[in-house]
Write a protein that holds these residues in place. Structure first.
Motif, PDB file in Angstrom:
ATOM      1  N   GLY A 248       3.734  -7.274  -1.630  1.00  0.00           N
ATOM      2  CA  GLY A 248       4.913  -6.470  -1.370  1.00  0.00           C
ATOM      3  C   GLY A 248       4.825  -5.545  -0.179  1.00  0.00           C
ATOM      4  O   GLY A 248       4.014  -5.716   0.731  1.00  0.00           O
ATOM      5  N   LYS A 249       5.701  -4.544  -0.184  1.00  0.00           N
ATOM      6  CA  LYS A 249       5.800  -3.594   0.916  1.00  0.00           C
ATOM      7  C   LYS A 249       6.334  -2.273   0.370  1.00  0.00           C
ATOM      8  O   LYS A 249       6.717  -2.172  -0.793  1.00  0.00           O
ATOM      9  CB  LYS A 249       6.737  -4.125   2.003  1.00  0.00           C
ATOM     10  N   TRP A 294       1.663  -4.608   3.640  1.00  0.00           N
ATOM     11  CA  TRP A 294       0.233  -4.427   3.889  1.00  0.00           C
ATOM     12  C   TRP A 294      -0.383  -5.642   4.603  1.00  0.00           C
ATOM     13  O   TRP A 294      -1.438  -5.515   5.208  1.00  0.00           O
ATOM     14  CB  TRP A 294      -0.508  -4.222   2.566  1.00  0.00           C
ATOM     15  N   ASN A 295       0.259  -6.791   4.506  1.00  0.00           N
ATOM     16  CA  ASN A 295      -0.304  -7.979   5.156  1.00  0.00           C
ATOM     17  C   ASN A 295       0.801  -8.997   5.405  1.00  0.00           C
ATOM     18  O   ASN A 295       1.972  -8.761   5.068  1.00  0.00           O
ATOM     19  CB  ASN A 295      -1.443  -8.577   4.317  1.00  0.00           C
ATOM     20  N   ALA A 296       0.425 -10.117   5.986  1.00  0.00           N
ATOM     21  CA  ALA A 296       1.403 -11.118   6.427  1.00  0.00           C
ATOM     22  C   ALA A 296       1.878 -12.032   5.304  1.00  0.00           C
ATOM     23  O   ALA A 296       2.810 -12.820   5.510  1.00  0.00           O
ATOM     24  CB  ALA A 296       0.800 -11.965   7.550  1.00  0.00           C
ATOM     25  N   ALA A 336       4.159  -9.902   9.196  1.00  0.00           N
ATOM     26  CA  ALA A 336       4.810 -10.431   7.998  1.00  0.00           C
ATOM     27  C   ALA A 336       6.243 -10.790   8.328  1.00  0.00           C
ATOM     28  O   ALA A 336       6.839 -10.232   9.264  1.00  0.00           O
ATOM     29  CB  ALA A 336       4.770  -9.395   6.878  1.00  0.00           C
ATOM     30  N   PRO A 337       6.826 -11.698   7.561  1.00  0.00           N
ATOM     31  CA  PRO A 337       8.261 -11.982   7.766  1.00  0.00           C
ATOM     32  C   PRO A 337       9.103 -10.797   7.320  1.00  0.00           C
ATOM     33  O   PRO A 337       8.664  -9.959   6.525  1.00  0.00           O
ATOM     34  CB  PRO A 337       8.501 -13.206   6.875  1.00  0.00           C
ATOM     35  N   GLY A 338      10.314 -10.708   7.822  1.00  0.00           N
ATOM     36  CA  GLY A 338      11.216  -9.654   7.385  1.00  0.00           C
ATOM     37  C   GLY A 338      11.526  -9.791   5.905  1.00  0.00           C
ATOM     38  O   GLY A 338      11.657 -10.900   5.384  1.00  0.00           O
ATOM     39  N   SER A 343      13.664 -14.679   9.587  1.00  0.00           N
ATOM     40  CA  SER A 343      13.582 -14.946  11.025  1.00  0.00           C
ATOM     41  C   SER A 343      13.055 -13.727  11.785  1.00  0.00           C
ATOM     42  O   SER A 343      12.657 -13.833  12.938  1.00  0.00           O
ATOM     43  CB  SER A 343      14.957 -15.343  11.566  1.00  0.00           C
ATOM     44  N   GLU A 344      13.064 -12.572  11.119  1.00  0.00           N
ATOM     45  CA  GLU A 344      12.521 -11.364  11.724  1.00  0.00           C
ATOM     46  C   GLU A 344      11.066 -11.191  11.293  1.00  0.00           C
ATOM     47  O   GLU A 344      10.584 -11.865  10.382  1.00  0.00           O
ATOM     48  CB  GLU A 344      13.343 -10.144  11.306  1.00  0.00           C
ATOM     49  N   THR A 345      10.350 -10.312  11.962  1.00  0.00           N
ATOM     50  CA  THR A 345       8.960 -10.037  11.603  1.00  0.00           C
ATOM     51  C   THR A 345       8.751  -8.528  11.479  1.00  0.00           C
ATOM     52  O   THR A 345       9.524  -7.731  12.012  1.00  0.00           O
ATOM     53  CB  THR A 345       7.979 -10.589  12.652  1.00  0.00           C
ATOM     54  N   GLU A 346       7.691  -8.165  10.758  1.00  0.00           N
ATOM     55  CA  GLU A 346       7.375  -6.758  10.554  1.00  0.00           C
ATOM     56  C   GLU A 346       5.864  -6.579  10.599  1.00  0.00           C
ATOM     57  O   GLU A 346       5.116  -7.342   9.972  1.00  0.00           O
ATOM     58  CB  GLU A 346       7.937  -6.292   9.205  1.00  0.00           C
ATOM     59  N   GLN A 347       5.412  -5.592  11.344  1.00  0.00           N
ATOM     60  CA  GLN A 347       3.974  -5.359  11.478  1.00  0.00           C
ATOM     61  C   GLN A 347       3.428  -4.687  10.218  1.00  0.00           C
ATOM     62  O   GLN A 347       4.032  -3.760   9.688  1.00  0.00           O
ATOM     63  CB  GLN A 347       3.694  -4.473  12.689  1.00  0.00           C
ATOM     64  N   PRO A 348       2.253  -5.150   9.726  1.00  0.00           N
ATOM     65  CA  PRO A 348       1.641  -4.495   8.560  1.00  0.00           C
ATOM     66  C   PRO A 348       1.284  -3.037   8.839  1.00  0.00           C
ATOM     67  O   PRO A 348       1.103  -2.626   9.988  1.00  0.00           O
ATOM     68  CB  PRO A 348       0.389  -5.325   8.306  1.00  0.00           C
TER      69      PRO A 348
END
Length: 716
Positions: A248-249, A294-296, A336-338, A343-348
């Motif tokens: 999760g996030k 926390w991770n991809a 990680a994916p949005g 289609s978006e990404t998010e940095q851990p």
């Protein structure tokens, strides 16, 4: 608004917490059996239904990554993680997360939505599946659905239908604050008992760091104290944090103070118990104010959390929600994916509490070992998670269902099964005669039985007479148990046990646990006879004797009483959040599941029996100690006497004859409170009248028997 008595007089002793021990708040009725209903479930079908919910994203609360698994893990963790060893309160039992204050804690933002998502499952199974079980089971199903092998699941938790007002959460009057009064020395360090969280309204510690600052050293110290207070060692602590943060996030797309509505208990009526409303278009998902995964691979069990934490350097930054968090140095970490748009990404990211593990030598050693040995990490997390979600359930016989593991854990306080025939009426009568013929006094027999049985706490079903832990460390050495005298009593009882068992040609045996209780019972019967009443104290054999190896000494230490009203014991140091001994009296009575009348009659009876710490005369308001009379109440309420404190703490008093000025007795606050507090005095009135003694004797026997049987789950 009408003020309560407590608001008019803040120092008034709170007795209302004992009323829940007599009130039937369960809409299913007082005879409803949760365990019996749970056994009717097809657990596999229930789990399948939960898993269906988990991947069915709802427009009114869309799932991150199309999977509610991480959300449900957080819900289960925050339900079970409130458990604290000092008083055994909180935890998953009762499903208390759905009631205030937990339902509206800042740390539980949006978990109201998680429970609503599970509402169809609860509706389908009704009273067979308590919210306490469902919340925890959903966490297990979530882990399994994302590739993790759990250690098992036990059902049988009952639901509460009103808040547990006996839980003291701390002295602060505002959420997410920390005051010096929370700690023994006035500074962050050693929390006062029975607290286990450093911040009001958070489960453990501030994820940003102590006082909201990114202090990794202070954060590590807080983590160690927190998890120790929920019975977790360093390895279990690291396994739980690393395992939980594999998934999760956290959500902090914007400042919660600007874009988040009130908590459920303060929300408008039309929101129907949902809180923390916010505008998704404007602010995105908001909970803690910290943003990022926390991770991809946030919906898959793997070791990437460990890799990210250990293999990258991290620096503290303020996130979009205005909270301190940590970002990796450099851009080569896998994104990680949005959460809502793949289609978006998010940095851990990492929390201060994550980075703290890396810079604490002992924690880091465990992290590195887990990174090198993924199977060991899996095993450690599965065991620690199982302990986390079951720690408040008590002994193994309360664990129900097909997924209960065969292994029994020392934290369950196991006792052996009886491998012999239990004593029957004829043998019980013989043992009573032997006990009365021994050199043991009534006071010794009563105090020993009380010391054994009164360790029980209904909060987490620990303690009690079963197991005869009184003869083992640490209880054998507790000051309140008068170790030297206890040694003498136990030697005599063990000799009686040995002689009786050796004399049997059949398989009939008596355990020391049963003999201790029987000794207290027969002493009370004789004391009642001296007062002119023929009573038989109920006795059910079947207790067995645990071994020292089955006894976790450190875990049992928390059961040691700092104050024991019933033996009139005042310890030297309290180091807790209560101001007066009588507050500890009520706290203990609540843990023993006593009502106000039961607490009152037990104190009066124990005083009449002379069952006081070190056989002092404090509170022995009678000329015939050892006789079960109502003299305690008669003389406490007699206006021929006056009372004067003799110590600076106003804990010890002299009781003087008003006419002569002579000291008749000595007393403590634990005696005089029954004449001082209006409600306790009203209860004492019921026992001091000329025609009240027979009722007093009957009520004392009933209350005594209740305490002796509190841990007899084998009889339910």
């Amino acid at each position: 608004m009408t003020w309560s008595n407590q608001e008019w007089w803040p120092d008034l002793l709170r007795l209302d917490v004992l009323d829940d021990n007599t009130a039937d708040t369960n809409p299913y009725g007082e005879d409803f059996d949760y365990a019996e209903e749970f056994e009717k479930l097809d657990l596999e079908e229930v789990k399948s239904n939960i898993e269906d919910v988990m991947t069915d994203s709802q427009d009114w609360w869309p799932a991150d990554y199309g999977h509610y698994g991480p959300f449900f893990i957080r819900m289960a963790w925050h339900s079970a993680g409130t458990y604290r060893t000092a008083d055994g309160r909180a935890g998953a039992a009762g499903g208390l997360q759905r009631l205030p204050p937990e339902s509206s804690w800042p740390d539980n933002v949006s978990l109201d939505k998680a429970r609503r998502l599970l509402q169809p499952v609860k509706k389908k199974y009704g009273k067979k599946l308590s919210w306490g079980d469902l919340i925890v089971l959903a966490g297990n199903v979530a882990l399994e659905s994302m590739g993790f092998e759990t250690y098992g699941f036990a059902g049988g938790r009952e639901d509460a239908f009103n808040s547990n007002e006996a839980v003291e959460w701390g002295p602060e009057t505002e959420w997410e604050t920390t005051s010096p009064e929370r700690f023994d020395d006035g500074e962050v360090g050693n929390l006062k008992d029975p607290l286990a969280n450093t911040v009001m309204g958070l489960i453990y510690v501030n994820p940003e760091g102590p006082y909201g600052e990114p202090d990794v050293e202070g954060s590590a110290a807080n983590i160690r104290e927190e998890f120790d207070r929920m019975a977790m060692d360093d390895e279990e602590t690291v396994a739980l944090i690393a395992g939980g943060h594999t998934f999760g996030k956290v959500h902090g797309a914007d400042d919660p103070e600007e874009h988040q509505g009130p908590e459920p208990e303060a929300a408008p009526i039309e929101q129907q118990g949902l809180g923390w409303d916010h505008d998704f278009d404007k602010a995105g998902m908001i909970s803690s104010g910290i943003e990022g995964p926390w991770n991809a691979t946030p919906t898959k069990w793997d070791a990437r959390y460990l890799d990210n934490l250990l293999d990258y350097d991290w620096t503290s930054v303020k996130g979009p929600g205005g909270a301190w968090q940590w970002r990796p140095v450099g851009d080569d970490i896998g994104d990680a994916p949005g959460a809502q748009d793949s289609s978006e990404t998010e940095q851990p990211m990492m929390l201060t509490t994550d980075v703290a593990l890396k810079y604490d030598d002992d924690y880091r050693e465990i992290l590195e070992r887990f990174q090198e040995n993924p199977d060991e990490f899996q095993e450690a997390f599965s065991r620690a998670w199982y302990k986390l979600i079951h720690r408040d359930m008590g002994p193994p016989e309360r664990f129900l269902g097909p997924e209960v593991p065969d292994e029994t854990f020392v934290w369950q306080d196991p006792v052996p099964d009886a491998a012999y025939e239990l004593v029957a009426n004829e043998e019980i009568a013989e043992l009573k005669e032997t006990l009365l013929a021994s050199d043991l006094s009534r006071s010794q027999l009563v105090k020993t039985a009380w010391a054994s049985a009164s360790t029980y706490r209904d909060s987490d079903k620990r303690g009690g007479a079963n197991g005869a832990h009184l003869r083992l460390e640490p209880q054998r050495s507790w000051e309140v148990n008068e170790p030297e005298e206890l040694e003498t009593v136990l030697d005599t009882l063990e000799a009686i046990q040995e002689e009786f068992n050796d004399s049997r040609s059949d398989d009939v045996r008596v355990s020391l646990a049963d003999l201790i209780v029987l000794g207290g019972n027969v002493a009370i019967e004789e004391a009642a006879a001296d007062a002119g009443y023929d009573v038989e104290v109920p006795f059910e054999p079947g207790r067995t004797d645990a071994t020292q190896a089955q006894t976790d000494v450190e875990s049992f230490e928390v059961l040691e009483p700092k104050v024991d009203t019933f033996r009139n014991y005042l310890g030297d140091e309290y180091d807790d959040i209560y101001d007066y001994p009588e507050e500890r009296m009520v706290d203990k009575a609540e843990l023993l599941n006593l009502s106000v009348p039961e607490m009152t009659v037990l104190v009066g009876g124990m005083r009449a029996l002379g069952a006081t710490y070190q056989d002092t005369d404090r509170g022995i308001f009678t000329d015939q100690p050892g006789t079960l009379s109502n003299d305690f109440f008669v003389n406490l309420l007699d206006m021929d006497y006056e009372w004067e404190p003799v110590d600076e703490n106003n804990e010890i008093f002299e009781v003087r004859d008003r006419d002569t000025g002579e000291v008749e007795w000595e007393a403590t606050r634990l005696d005089l409170i029954f004449g001082s507090n209006a409600r306790l005095r009203a209860t004492a009135d019921a026992y001091f009248a000329d025609d009240a003694e027979e009722q007093f004797v009957e009520d004392f026997v009933d209350a005594w028997s209740k305490v002796m049987q509190l841990d007899r789950f084998d009889l339910e």
